[in-house]
Design an enzyme around this catalytic site. Structure first.
Site, short mmCIF file in Angstrom:
data_model
loop_
_atom_site.label_atom_id
_atom_site.label_comp_id
_atom_site.label_asym_id
_atom_site.label_seq_id
_atom_site.Cartn_x
_atom_site.Cartn_y
_atom_site.Cartn_z
CG HIS A 1 -1.90 0.97 1.41
ND1 HIS A 1 -1.65 2.24 1.86
CD2 HIS A 1 -3.23 0.92 1.17
CE1 HIS A 1 -2.78 2.92 1.90
NE2 HIS A 1 -3.76 2.15 1.48
CG ASP B 1 0.44 -2.59 6.00
OD1 ASP B 1 -0.57 -2.81 6.69
OD2 ASP B 1 0.39 -1.93 4.94
CD GLN C 1 -6.99 -4.63 3.89
OE1 GLN C 1 -7.96 -5.33 4.21
NE2 GLN C 1 -7.14 -3.37 3.55
CE LYS D 1 -7.40 -0.25 5.98
NZ LYS D 1 -8.18 0.20 4.84
CB CYS E 1 -3.71 3.28 -1.57
SG CYS E 1 -4.87 4.60 -1.29
N1 PLP Z 1 -1.88 -0.94 4.48
C1 PLP Z 1 -2.81 -1.65 3.85
C2 PLP Z 1 -2.48 -3.01 3.34
C3 PLP Z 1 -4.07 -1.11 3.66
O1 PLP Z 1 -5.01 -1.82 3.03
C4 PLP Z 1 -4.35 0.18 4.17
C5 PLP Z 1 -5.66 0.80 3.93
O2 PLP Z 1 -6.36 0.47 3.01
C6 PLP Z 1 -3.35 0.86 4.84
C7 PLP Z 1 -2.12 0.27 4.99
C8 PLP Z 1 -3.58 2.21 5.41
O3 PLP Z 1 -4.52 2.14 6.43
P1 PLP Z 1 -5.11 3.45 7.10
O4 PLP Z 1 -5.61 4.30 5.96
O5 PLP Z 1 -6.19 2.95 7.98
O6 PLP Z 1 -4.00 4.10 7.84
#
Ligand code: PLP
Length: 425
Positions: A142, A219, A222, A245, A383
């Site tokens: 992401h 990270d 998900q 999420k 993203c």
């Molecule tokens: N990493 C992953 C794999 C994501 O899917 C997301 C959000 O879609 C993020 C990071 C960023 O999360 P947040 O916008 O809640 O900080």
């Protein structure tokens, strides 16, 4: 609650074991928002990777805090402040338990995964990286696990190395091994890709990185909402996830890090709460976790996150994972049965993401047609623009699953795609 009849092919690929792990129709009753019509059709919410819906338990925990206990934390001797502090810290303990962290002091509240990644890049990176050092990420990150390292790279002169993946969306571990070297200072990797669904082999990555003394950041935006995640079992050094999420509120999430690393890292932000004492000459920082929580935190958010975790624990993450895996298989089989639909991401180890592309229509047009049928999916690059570039496509349509989805939702999606084919040929 609205129930729909089963589609004609509802038995395709039905894994009776997994699909009976939970009763989504019963659990849907806990989510008031799901019981509505959108554009004259029962809402089919398949945008869970972007954000999940909130059970009544979370909504009640937040409103009870404001109705009964609202006060600032840690600073007051009065009863409301003590209640707010107790609830705020109890939620931290819930996070610790949920991810099996050794200590609640290692759990830092952040705004979400993005802030967790920025905190580590900024605090750890600025202290330990110097020109010529390298950070390894993967090709399926992401943007929030690309840009913070890139910014740091420009500032300090570090190089970003990227582990590629194959057509199915699986990391090329040989390539990872070959780019891991004496200049590597950090490996930061997504646990489950939001664009492909791929679940990456964190244990193997950690083993290789640790053999060279390199820390690993995960990270887990998900993964934490969809499977049991045990930070000690993974062996990683940092892990971040987002409350929204995880069926909790927006604006709150958690960063877990090993105490020995967090203790040696400088504060990320500064101000109240993160200090032990301040004079004009010098500031002594507070201990963990407060050193990284400058200013008044999102108290209601933390309490809501704690409620979300307790709600998930009452169902059981093993059962949720088993159910979602079975629903994913059902969805994949149904989508593979539609001519003109190309699934993007078919890794062996995969979570509940159905990303697809159709030559016949642009993903945004598909999304609009689906919305007219009451179906909420995400269209775009999610993203993760480098993932789209890897497949040579501008965007995908992404249906992402949660335990409150059922086979009827998939059937409704398939029926709506038939409508897309009717319109675009
Ligand atoms: N990493 C992953 C794999 C994501 O899917 C997301 C959000 O879609 C993020 C990071 C960023 O999360 P947040 O916008 O809640 O900080």
């Amino acid at each position: 609650m609205t129930t729909r009849s089963r589609g004609p092919n509802a038995d395709v690929g039905l894994r009776a074991d997994g699909l009976s792990a939970i009763d989504p129709n019963k659990l849907r009753d806990d989510f008031p928002i799901l019981h509505q019509e959108v554009n004259g059709r029962p809402l089919v919410y398949l945008d869970n990777a972007a954000t999940t819906q909130k059970p009544r338990a979370v909504i009640d925990a937040i409103s009870n805090y404001y109705l009964l206990n609202n006060a600032n934390v840690h600073r007051g001797v009065h009863t409301l402040s003590q209640r707010a502090t107790d609830d705020y810290e109890a939620a931290r303990e819930s996070v610790r338990r949920f991810i099996n962290a050794p200590s609640a002091d290692e759990v830092i509240y952040v705004r979400g995964t993005t802030e967790g990644l920025n905190l580590v890049a900024s605090s750890y990176g600025r202290k330990y990286f110097s020109a010529g050092d390298e950070v390894i990420i993967t090709g399926m990150e992401h943007h929030s696990n690309i840009v913070p390292w890139q910014i740091l790279g420009k500032e300090i002169g570090i190089k970003l190395r990227v582990v590629p993946f194959n057509d199915d969306g699986e990391l090329l571990m040989d390539e990872f091994e070959s780019i891991l070297n004496d200049r590597t200072r950090m490996v930061s990797v997504v646990h489950q890709s939001n664009a492909l669904g791929t679940i990456n082999p964190i244990n193997a990555i950690v083993e290789l990185a640790h053999a060279r003394g390199v820390p690993v950041m995960v990270d887990a935006a998900q993964s934490v909402p969809h499977m049991p995640v045990d930070v000690q079992g993974l062996g990683a050094d940092f892990l971040a996830f987002s409350g929204h999420k995880l069926y909790g509120p927006t604006g709150i999430g958690a960063l877990w890090g090993r105490a020995e690393l967090l203790n040696d890292m400088p504060p990320y932000q500064s101000g109240g709460e993160m200090i032990r004492s301040v004079t004009f000459e010098e500031t002594i920082y507070n201990t963990l976790p407060h050193k990284f929580e400058a200013g008044t935190p999102d108290i209601a958010g933390a309490i809501g996150l704690g409620a979300a975790i307790e709600y998930l624990e009452s169902i059981g993450m093993e059962r949720i994972a088993a159910y979602e895996q079975a629903l994913l298989k059902y969805g994949e089989e149904r989508l593979r049965g539609i001519e003109g639909v190309r699934l993007i991401g078919s890794a062996q180890e995969k979570g509940g993401i159905l990303s697809f592309y159709m030559d016949a229509a642009h993903p945004h047009d598909i999304g609009t047609i689906l919305d007219a049928q009451g179906i909420a999916v995400r269209t775009g690059h999610h993203c993760a623009q480098p993932v789209m570039a890897r497949y040579g496509i501008p965007a995908t349509v992404r249906a992402s699953l949660a335990f409150y989805n059922n086979t009827d939702d998939i059937d409704a999606l398939v029926k709506a795609i038939d409508r897309v084919i009717e319109v675009f040929g």
